[in-house]
Design a protein around this motif. Sequence first.
Motif, PDB file in Angstrom:
ATOM      1  N   ALA A  50       0.818  -1.217   0.000  1.00 16.35           N
ATOM      2  CA  ALA A  50       0.000   0.000   0.000  1.00 16.35           C
ATOM      3  C   ALA A  50       0.852   1.267   0.000  1.00 16.35           C
ATOM      4  O   ALA A  50       0.354   2.352  -0.293  1.00 16.35           O
ATOM      5  CB  ALA A  50      -0.938   0.009   1.207  1.00 16.35           C
ATOM      6  N   VAL A  51       2.130   1.146   0.325  1.00 17.88           N
ATOM      7  CA  VAL A  51       3.016   2.304   0.473  1.00 17.88           C
ATOM      8  C   VAL A  51       3.781   2.540  -0.827  1.00 17.88           C
ATOM      9  O   VAL A  51       4.459   1.644  -1.323  1.00 17.88           O
ATOM     10  CB  VAL A  51       4.001   2.099   1.646  1.00 17.88           C
ATOM     11  N   THR A  52       3.672   3.752  -1.363  1.00 14.60           N
ATOM     12  CA  THR A  52       4.400   4.098  -2.585  1.00 14.60           C
ATOM     13  C   THR A  52       5.639   4.936  -2.313  1.00 14.60           C
ATOM     14  O   THR A  52       6.550   4.982  -3.121  1.00 14.60           O
ATOM     15  CB  THR A  52       3.498   4.854  -3.587  1.00 14.60           C
ATOM     16  N   LEU A  67       0.514   6.683   0.024  1.00 14.62           N
ATOM     17  CA  LEU A  67      -0.110   5.395  -0.229  1.00 14.62           C
ATOM     18  C   LEU A  67      -0.641   5.306  -1.646  1.00 14.62           C
ATOM     19  O   LEU A  67      -0.846   6.334  -2.307  1.00 14.62           O
ATOM     20  CB  LEU A  67      -1.269   5.168   0.753  1.00 14.62           C
ATOM     21  N   SER A 142      -3.865  -6.595   4.089  1.00 10.73           N
ATOM     22  CA  SER A 142      -2.730  -5.753   3.722  1.00 10.73           C
ATOM     23  C   SER A 142      -1.579  -5.936   4.711  1.00 10.73           C
ATOM     24  O   SER A 142      -0.415  -6.072   4.314  1.00 10.73           O
ATOM     25  CB  SER A 142      -3.176  -4.293   3.668  1.00 10.73           C
TER      26      SER A 142
END
Length: 162
Positions: A50-52, A67, A142
Amino acid sequence: MARRLRPVAPDFVRDAPVRLVFTAGAAAAPAVVYRALAEEVEAWPSWFGAVTLARPTGGGAGREVRLVGGVRFQETVVAAEPGLRYAYRVDETNAPGMTALLEEWQLAPAGAGTRIRWTFAADGPAPFRLALTAARPGLGRSFRSAVRALDARLAERRATER
């Protein structure tokens, strides 16, 4: 548009109107897991889907996180206990609804590995609290997926260090 959230103390993790708690195991020792969480912040996108973007701010006293979907957080680290606990509160976000958010990662020895407990503590108006509670299964998936990916990353690192 970014909004300031209510600053909360570490005990908010116990007192929040919405507390979502998830657990998973990792083969790595607590100190190794802690290092991945707290000291290797920029690597979060490699294991937490979920983390960009994640990067430390203020010399490690805070974090900037983005995110999937464009949600952004400016955070303050509120607990950093090597091998035991890592917690941060959100100070500013563009996500709608929430008025306070704190996340805590607790680590405990489990055989040769680590038991990880992630608590997502939040507050907001009733519709937000209801929506967050409904999102529990997705957040759990997640989290478990992230821990599996982190565990694989740490196992690969151990294999190359031998």
